[in-house]
Design an enzyme around this catalytic site. Structure first.
Site, PDB file in Angstrom:
ATOM      1  N   CYS A   6       0.829  -1.186   0.000  1.00 40.81           N
ATOM      2  CA  CYS A   6       0.000   0.000   0.000  1.00 40.81           C
ATOM      3  C   CYS A   6       0.873   1.248   0.000  1.00 40.81           C
ATOM      4  O   CYS A   6       2.028   1.224  -0.452  1.00 40.81           O
ATOM      5  CB  CYS A   6      -0.965  -0.011   1.193  1.00 40.81           C
ATOM      6  SG  CYS A   6      -2.378   1.057   0.912  1.00 40.81           S
ATOM      7  N   ASP A  61      -3.358   0.891  10.108  1.00 40.04           N
ATOM      8  CA  ASP A  61      -4.543   1.734  10.295  1.00 40.04           C
ATOM      9  C   ASP A  61      -5.032   1.652  11.725  1.00 40.04           C
ATOM     10  O   ASP A  61      -5.682   2.556  12.218  1.00 40.04           O
ATOM     11  CB  ASP A  61      -5.645   1.298   9.322  1.00 40.04           C
ATOM     12  CG  ASP A  61      -5.266   1.635   7.895  1.00 40.04           C
ATOM     13  OD1 ASP A  61      -4.596   0.811   7.248  1.00 40.04           O
ATOM     14  OD2 ASP A  61      -5.604   2.766   7.455  1.00 40.04           O
TER      15      ASP A  61
HETATM   16  O1  LIG Z   1      -0.798   6.685   7.979  1.00 41.16           O
HETATM   17  P1  LIG Z   1      -0.023   6.035   6.862  1.00 41.16           P
HETATM   18  O2  LIG Z   1       1.230   5.355   7.365  1.00 41.16           O
HETATM   19  O3  LIG Z   1       0.216   6.953   5.675  1.00 41.16           O
HETATM   20  O4  LIG Z   1      -0.971   4.865   6.221  1.00 41.16           O
HETATM   21  C1  LIG Z   1      -1.406   3.813   7.042  1.00 41.16           C
HETATM   22  C2  LIG Z   1      -2.312   2.937   6.240  1.00 41.16           C
HETATM   23  O5  LIG Z   1      -3.433   3.679   5.740  1.00 41.16           O
HETATM   24  C3  LIG Z   1      -3.721   3.226   4.400  1.00 41.16           C
HETATM   25  O6  LIG Z   1      -5.088   2.964   4.211  1.00 41.16           O
HETATM   26  P2  LIG Z   1      -5.919   3.738   3.011  1.00 41.16           P
HETATM   27  O7  LIG Z   1      -5.064   3.701   1.776  1.00 41.16           O
HETATM   28  O8  LIG Z   1      -6.152   5.124   3.528  1.00 41.16           O
HETATM   29  O9  LIG Z   1      -7.200   2.938   2.873  1.00 41.16           O
HETATM   30  C4  LIG Z   1      -2.919   1.949   4.233  1.00 41.16           C
HETATM   31  O10 LIG Z   1      -3.564   0.824   4.830  1.00 41.16           O
HETATM   32  C5  LIG Z   1      -1.673   2.332   4.992  1.00 41.16           C
HETATM   33  O11 LIG Z   1      -0.838   1.240   5.290  1.00 41.16           O
END
Ligand SMILES: O=P(O)(O)OC[C@H]1O[C@H](OP(=O)(O)O)[C@H](O)[C@@H]1O
EC number: 5.3.1.29
Length: 309
Positions: free
Chosen positions: A125, A194
């Site tokens: 991701c 998350d």
């Molecule tokens: O806070 P940071 O480290 O940037 O992201 C944490 C997590 O949030 C994102 O979810 P989405 O893409 O918003 O559904 C991903 O799951 C990623 O690993």
């Protein structure tokens, strides 16, 4: 920006990433407090609570969102006048954003220590926290290669490979189902989170659990990079973290889906990786084994045992 617009941009994932969502929500509350045209503290508090509920209802899994909203709303625990309340919300939101951005820098410094020169990493991701560790290790002159997954159905991996490319880091872009095919070439898995439960289980983008399972089988360490405000206090009470299931048409276009009446498209946005598949959690306060997740909640989210009675 109007609060409802921020809420919609979070819900649609135009604003995404658990840290970015949290900061956007904090700033939206501060903006909203500035627009409320009332001199009645009770009306002000009620309207702010409605705004807080609107924001926390946008994405149910990333606990960074309710934790950020709770942090800002503590400004309204007691205030003499609307003006005082307004100023307190703005200050609290600014403090959250500053601490959140500082946390990324601390995580990068701590996480980079666990990356060795010549390491081949895998990430999944687009995690600001995880990526900051990789970019910091590269900045320190460590020779790195990264495997980055595509991340169906929303393709957040593209954001990651662009950042890695811009930094000049040798990167392999792979489809999600190719993880086990390449895992034996990988020295270390680095992902974000998350939500982190009191037992050390990590909620992250769908596919993380499969990566961690493949890494466990290959004896490859898995490190999670996450700010303390991603830890989930209410899991102490045994509450489960809700896994957001998103629009099925993100996976299969509506016109195709409508031709398949017996097919239900499932689109969970996150999964849960058990603590036994996680080797280390890097926070801005330091790195802990997942078994110590409770201490983060107790020491940094203010949840003491007596509060749970
Ligand atoms: O806070 P940071 O480290 O940037 O992201 C944490 C997590 O949030 C994102 O979810 P989405 O893409 O918003 O559904 C991903 O799951 C990623 O690993």
């Amino acid at each position: 920006m109007v609060l409802s617009e921020t809420a919609e941009r979070i819900k649609s994932m135009e604003i995404r990433g658990a840290g970015r969502i949290a900061r956007a929500a904090a700033l939206a509350l501060a903006d909203y407090a500035g627009t409320l045209d009332t001199s009645d503290p009770d009306v002000f508090r009620r309207e702010m609570r409605n705004a807080a509920d609107t924001l926390t209802g946008t994405r149910p899994t990333a606990v960074s969102l309710p934790n950020a909203v709770r942090y800002v709303m503590r400004a309204l625990d007691s205030f003499e006048s609307v003006e005082a309340g307004r100023s307190a919300v703005v200050r609290q939101a600014a403090a959250f954003v500053e601490e959140s951005e500082h946390a990324i820098g601390r995580i990068a410094a701590i996480g980079a220590r666990h990356i060795s020169d010549g390491d081949v990493l895998m990430t999944h991701c687009n995690s600001e926290a995880a990526l900051s560790c990789i970019l910091e290790a590269h900045r320190q002159g460590k020779e790195l290669e990264v495997y980055a997954t595509e991340v169906r159905p929303r393709g957040q991996g593209l954001v990651t490979i662009r950042a890695l490319n811009d930094a000049g880091i040798k990167t392999n872009y792979i489809i999600d189902s190719a993880v086990r095919y390449f895992i034996n070439d990988v020295d270390l898995v680095f992902v974000g989170a998350d939500a982190i439960a009191v037992n050390g289980a990590v909620v992250n983008k769908i596919g993380t659990a499969q990566i961690a399972h493949a890494a466990h089988e290959a004896r490859t360490n898995v490190i999670v990079a996450a700010e303390t405000y991603k830890f989930a206090p209410r899991t102490i009470l045994g509450e489960l973290i809700e896994i957001e299931e998103r629009d099925p048409y993100e996976v299969l276009p509506r016109e195709e889906a409508e031709r398949l009446p017996f097919v239900r498209v499932r689109n969970p946005a996150f999964d849960v990786t058990p603590a036994e598949y996680i080797d280390l959690i890097v926070t801005e306060q330091g790195a802990i084994p997942p078994g110590l997740a409770f201490t983060v909640i107790r020491d940094y989210l203010g949840w003491k045992i007596e509060e749970l009675r």
